[in-house]
Motif scaffolding. Structure first.
Motif, PDB file in Angstrom:
ATOM      1  N   GLN A   1       0.812  -1.212   0.000  1.00  0.00           N
ATOM      2  CA  GLN A   1       0.000   0.000   0.000  1.00  0.00           C
ATOM      3  C   GLN A   1       0.851   1.270   0.000  1.00  0.00           C
ATOM      4  OE1 GLN A   1      -2.868  -0.339   3.184  1.00  0.00           O
ATOM      5  NE2 GLN A   1      -4.064  -1.874   2.072  1.00  0.00           N
TER       6      GLN A   1
ATOM      7  N   CYS B   1       0.429   5.120   4.231  1.00  0.00           N
ATOM      8  CA  CYS B   1      -0.876   5.405   4.834  1.00  0.00           C
ATOM      9  C   CYS B   1      -0.769   5.574   6.342  1.00  0.00           C
ATOM     10  CB  CYS B   1      -1.857   4.276   4.522  1.00  0.00           C
ATOM     11  SG  CYS B   1      -2.211   4.095   2.769  1.00  0.00           S
TER      12      CYS B   1
ATOM     13  N   ASN C   1      -1.115   2.331  -6.577  1.00  0.00           N
ATOM     14  CA  ASN C   1      -0.781   1.816  -5.261  1.00  0.00           C
ATOM     15  C   ASN C   1      -0.251   0.389  -5.387  1.00  0.00           C
ATOM     16  OD1 ASN C   1      -1.580   0.349  -2.598  1.00  0.00           O
ATOM     17  ND2 ASN C   1      -1.709   2.534  -2.110  1.00  0.00           N
TER      18      ASN C   1
END
Length: 255
Positions: free
Chosen positions: A193, A221, A245
């Motif tokens: 991610q 994130c 991503n």
């Protein structure tokens, strides 16, 4: 999103820079006389210590000569095949990873990714570069103010490093950005991610024309940013960083 295996790093709210980067250890060893140890072969090598235990023998910023019959085993996780690493390989076992400085070229033809090796450590030296513990043949002290660790010369590699059976590609350690701790230094890690920031999307991994390294920012994130660093000599340097991503895989180091 797919990415080339390279170097990853981040900095968090404590302004701590953590980066996977090119270990550039240029060594000169002209006209040196080397002590020739007994010849070691792969089948005769069996680990009697872990890489983690080896790292405990080293004091940062020092040089230590190993004078005991220690042997480590590990799997090659980085070499010079894409010229992203220079005159070195990294090996990893279930406990840790360590860099071996080797004064030779085309190391990947012998020490391929996934190759299992045994290293006879008696007579070798420990040092560190940018927080990464390294193994070498001796210390060049010609400039007392700037000593540096020399790589094992090509003629002596077989005397210290044996190829072992049973090797296979190392599975990257899946980790969150917050889980990049010191015990993972030098290890092959994978982080999910992630995506390049807009300003670093669609950019060459490095500057091959001028042979300059490049760092590209990856957004996480959770905390801060990660930085993907690639050597100016890497054969894939002209490839462009992807959009979207995905997962980044690389060797984790700290500086």
């Amino acid at each position: 999103m797919s990415m080339h295996t390279s170097y990853i790093g981040f900095n968090n709210i404590f302004i701590r820079w953590i980066c996977i980067f090119f270990l550039w250890g240029i060594c000169c060893n002209c006209d040196k006389v080397w002590d020739v140890p007994p010849l070691y072969t792969g089948p005769a090598l069996k680990a009697n210590m872990s890489i983690k235990d080896l790292l405990r023998l080293h004091i940062p910023n020092n040089y230590e000569k190993i004078s005991a019959d220690y042997i480590i085993e590990g799997t090659v996780t980085a070499n010079d095949k894409t010229d992203n690493f220079y005159k070195s390989i990294i090996i990893q076992d279930s406990t840790a990873a360590v860099t071996i400085k080797l004064d030779g070229y085309n190391l990947f033809t012998k020490y391929a990714l996934g190759q299992k090796v045994g290293v006879a450590l008696n007579g070798l030296w420990l040092s560190d570069y940018a927080g990464m513990t390294q193994i070498g043949i001796s210390v060049d002290r010609s400039d007392p103010a700037s000593p540096f660790l020399l790589g094992i010369p090509q003629p002596l590699m077989n005397r210290y490093i044996g190829l072992l059976a049973g090797g296979k590609l190392m599975t990257p350690i899946s980790v969150l950005p917050t889980g990049l701790v010191d015990s993972l230094k030098g290890c092959l890690v994978a982080i999910d991610q992630l995506e390049f920031v807009v300003s670093d999307t669609g950019k060459p991994y490095s500057d091959l024309v001028n042979q300059l390294p490049a760092s590209h920012t990856l957004r996480t994130c959770s905390i801060g940013n990660l930085y993907l660093r690639t050597s100016g000599f890497a054969s894939f340097g002209n490839a462009l960083t992807p959009r979207g991503n995905g997962r980044a895989t690389g060797i984790y180091t700290v500086f």
